[in-house]
Design a protein around this motif. Structure first.
Motif, PDB file in Angstrom:
ATOM      1  N   ILE A 140       3.643   0.309  -0.480  1.00  0.00           N
ATOM      2  CA  ILE A 140       3.016   1.272   0.410  1.00  0.00           C
ATOM      3  C   ILE A 140       4.088   1.806   1.346  1.00  0.00           C
ATOM      4  O   ILE A 140       4.604   1.078   2.187  1.00  0.00           O
ATOM      5  CB  ILE A 140       1.872   0.608   1.203  1.00  0.00           C
ATOM      6  N   ALA A 215       4.399  -3.692   2.294  1.00  0.00           N
ATOM      7  CA  ALA A 215       4.165  -2.544   3.168  1.00  0.00           C
ATOM      8  C   ALA A 215       5.291  -2.450   4.178  1.00  0.00           C
ATOM      9  O   ALA A 215       5.815  -3.464   4.627  1.00  0.00           O
ATOM     10  CB  ALA A 215       2.825  -2.686   3.885  1.00  0.00           C
ATOM     11  N   GLY A 219       2.758   1.339   7.482  1.00  0.00           N
ATOM     12  CA  GLY A 219       2.013   0.975   6.282  1.00  0.00           C
ATOM     13  C   GLY A 219       1.320  -0.364   6.425  1.00  0.00           C
ATOM     14  O   GLY A 219       0.320  -0.633   5.762  1.00  0.00           O
ATOM     15  N   THR A 223      -2.498  -1.467   5.402  1.00  0.00           N
ATOM     16  CA  THR A 223      -2.684  -2.633   4.547  1.00  0.00           C
ATOM     17  C   THR A 223      -3.668  -3.613   5.144  1.00  0.00           C
ATOM     18  O   THR A 223      -4.601  -4.073   4.474  1.00  0.00           O
ATOM     19  CB  THR A 223      -1.326  -3.324   4.308  1.00  0.00           C
ATOM     20  N   THR A 415       1.215   5.159   6.491  1.00  0.00           N
ATOM     21  CA  THR A 415       1.058   4.615   5.155  1.00  0.00           C
ATOM     22  C   THR A 415      -0.167   5.045   4.395  1.00  0.00           C
ATOM     23  O   THR A 415      -1.109   5.481   4.950  1.00  0.00           O
ATOM     24  CB  THR A 415       0.994   3.101   5.261  1.00  0.00           C
ATOM     25  N   THR A 416      -0.231   4.921   3.214  1.00  0.00           N
ATOM     26  CA  THR A 416      -1.117   4.751   2.089  1.00  0.00           C
ATOM     27  C   THR A 416      -2.251   5.693   1.813  1.00  0.00           C
ATOM     28  O   THR A 416      -2.967   6.090   2.682  1.00  0.00           O
ATOM     29  CB  THR A 416      -1.784   3.385   2.091  1.00  0.00           C
TER      30      THR A 416
END
Length: 425
Positions: A140, A215, A219, A223, A415-416
Motif C-alpha cells: 500500500i 504499508a 498508508g 491499513t 494510502t490505498t
C-alpha cells in the motif's frame, strides 16, 4: 494575533512544499508504462504483479490509470524488467531518461494488460501455487504517488527483498502532486472499505495460504482502518493475515490506540518501524496538531513501551541508523540490506535479541553494527518502502530543508484504494 500564529506552521509547510516541487522538477518522461519491445538483456530480472485499483482509466494510451477516482474497480497485470544487479544500486529505481527505456540500464515494462476480476483471480491462483506457504504480499503506497511511481517502486521492493511471494499492488487515486495533499487525504478515507474488501477476498481464496501487508507512511492509517472494520465485522482480523508491517506510520498515536482496541484476538504479528529523527513526520505532527505520530515515538519511553509489550507488538527503532536520506523518512529505501534482515526475522516470527542490536525482546534498536551483519539474513516478505522524494533530489534537498527550519512538508504519505463495495459478513 492568534490567527497569525496559527498560520505560521501552514506557511512553513507550504514554503517547503514549493521547495520540494521546484527541486523535483526534471520530471519523468511520459509513457514509461508502454511495454518495451526489445530482446531480453542478460542479467535482467523480471517482477510480475497483479494491480488492483480504483483509479480511473487514463485519458491517454500511455499511462493506464490516472490520479482520479474510478467508479468501478479495475485490475491489471504488469511485468517490470529491472537492470542487471551490477548496473544498479539496491533500493533505487532507475527511471528511463527517455522512452522507450533501455533494459540494460532502466526499469522498463515488458507487459501490461487490463484484466477482468475473474482473470485477475486466475492469475493470482496460478502464481501463488508456486510460492512457499502460498504467500502473497500486499503493498500500500503513500501520498504523492502516480500510478507509474507505485508500479516501479513495488517491483523494486519485491526484487531487492528477495521475497518469494505473489505481489499485489493496491493502488489508490493519488494525483502524484506535492500540493494535492487534501485530495490525496480524502482519497485515503475513500479507500478503507476497498482495502478491507481486497484482504477479505484474499482470505477467502482457498489458493492463498498466508497474507502479509506492507504499508508506508499514511498508508498505515488506511491499513489499520481496514483491519478495524474487518475485526468489527468478523469478530477478529481474518486468520490468513499473518504479518502487518507498518513503516514510518503517519498515524496519530491516540487514533492508533483507538483502532487497536477493536482488532480482537488473536491479532496478526504486527511490526512497527520508527525513527525519532523523521522530519517528514515532524511536519505532519505540526500540520495535524498531533501529540505524536506513531512513526516518530521513542518506544523505550512510557507509556509506549508498556503498551507495545502488552500488545506483543515488535518495534524496530531506526533512529541510530545513518543513511543518506536527509529527511530520515525513507531509511528503508537507503538501507535495503537492513530491511532484508528485518524481513527475514519477521518471516521466521522471531525478534532480534542480540545485546548489540536490541534493547529488549520486542523493542529493537537497529544500529550500524546491526547493519554490518545484514548479509547473513535471509530476506523474505519486506523491503524498502517508497522514498520521500526521488534519490537524485535528496542531496540537494537536505541543505534547503535545514535552511527552512529543519522540517519538510508533503512527505506525509497517504494510502490505498481498490474495490468500493464493503465485504459482506
Amino acid at each position: 494575533m492568534r490567527l497569525m500564529l496559527a498560520a505560521r506552521p501552514f506557511r512553513c509547510v507550504m514554503a517547503i512544499a514549493v521547495v520540494l516541487l521546484v527541486t523535483a522538477c526534471g520530471g519523468r518522461p511520459p509513457g514509461v508504462l508502454v511495454p518495451v519491445q526489445a530482446p531480453d538483456v542478460p542479467g535482467t530480472s523480471k517482477v510480475s504483479m497483479i494491480v488492483a485499483t480504483t483509479r480511473a482509466k487514463a485519458t491517454t494510451t500511455t499511462d493506464m490509470f490516472s490520479g482520479e477516482r474510478g467508479k468501478a474497480p479495475s485490475f491489471a497485470e504488469i511485468t517490470v524488467s529491472l537492470p542487471p544487479d551490477a548496473a544498479r544500486q539496491v533500493g533505487e529505481v532507475q527511471w528511463p531518461r527517455s522512452v522507450p527505456g533501455n533494459p540494460a540500464t532502466d526499469f522498463v515494462v515488458t507487459d501490461a494488460q487490463d484484466l477482468s476480476m475473474p482473470q485477475a483471480q486466475a492469475w493470482l491462483n496460478r502464481d501463488v501455487a508456486k510460492r512457499p506457504k502460498h504467500r502473497v504480499l500486499v503493498f500500500i503506497h503513500g501520498y504523492n504517488n502516480r500510478f507509474d511511481d507505485a508500479v516501479f517502486r513495488f517491483a523494486q521492493i519485491v526484487h531487492d527483498s528477495g521475497a518469494d511471494v505473489t505481489p499485489i499492488l493496491f493502488t489508490w487515486p493519488s494525483r502524484g502532486s506535492l500540493l494535492a495533499y487534501g485530495y490525496d487525504r480524502e482519497s485515503a478515507v475513500y479507500s478503507r472499505d476497498a482495502l478491507e474488501t481486497l484482504l477479505t477476498a484474499l482470505n477467502k481464496d482457498p489458493a492463498v495460504g498466508e497474507i502479509s501487508v506492507l504499508a508506508h507512511s499514511m498508508g498505515n492509517w488506511v491499513t489499520f482502518e481496514a483491519l478495524r472494520q474487518m475485526a468489527i465485522r468478523n469478530g477478529r482480523v481474518l486468520p490468513k493475515i499473518k504479518n502487518i508491517m507498518l513503516a514510518a506510520p503517519d498515524v496519530d498515536v491516540d487514533i492508533f490506540n483507538s483502532q487497536w482496541q477493536d482488532l480482537g484476538t488473536p491479532s496478526p504479528n504486527v511490526t512497527i518501524f520508527v525513527s525519532q529523527d523523521d522530519k517528514a513526520l515532524r511536519v505532519s505532527q505540526r500540520v495535524w496538531g498531533s501529540r505524536a505520530r506513531l512513526g516518530q515515538i521513542d518506544p523505550e519511553q512510557e507509556p509506549f513501551r508498556s503498551e507495545f509489550e502488552a500488545r506483543k507488538i515488535n518495534v524496530y527503532d531506526l533512529t541510530k541508523l545513518n543513511t543518506p536520506d536527509g529527511l530520515n523518512h525513507g531509511k528503508f529505501a537507503e538501507s535495503p540490506e537492513v530491511v532484508r534482515m528485518i524481513g527475514g526475522r519477521i518471516a521466521a516470527q522471531s525478534t532480534i535479541t542480540d545485546s548489540r542490536e536490541g534493547v529488549g525482546d520486542r523493542i529493537v534498536q537497529v544500529t550500524q553494527g546491526a547493519a554490518s551483519a545484514v548479509g547473513q539474513a535471509a530476506g523474505v516478505v519486506i523491503a524498502a518502502p517508497v522514498a520521500v522524494v526521488d534519490s537524485n533530489t535528496r542531496d540537494n534537498l537536505s541543505s534547503q530543508v535545514e535552511n527552512l527550519g529543519g522540517t519538510v512538508s508533503s512527505t506525509v504519505h497517504s494510502t490505498t484504494n481498490m474495490m468500493t463495495t464493503p465485504p459482506s459478513q
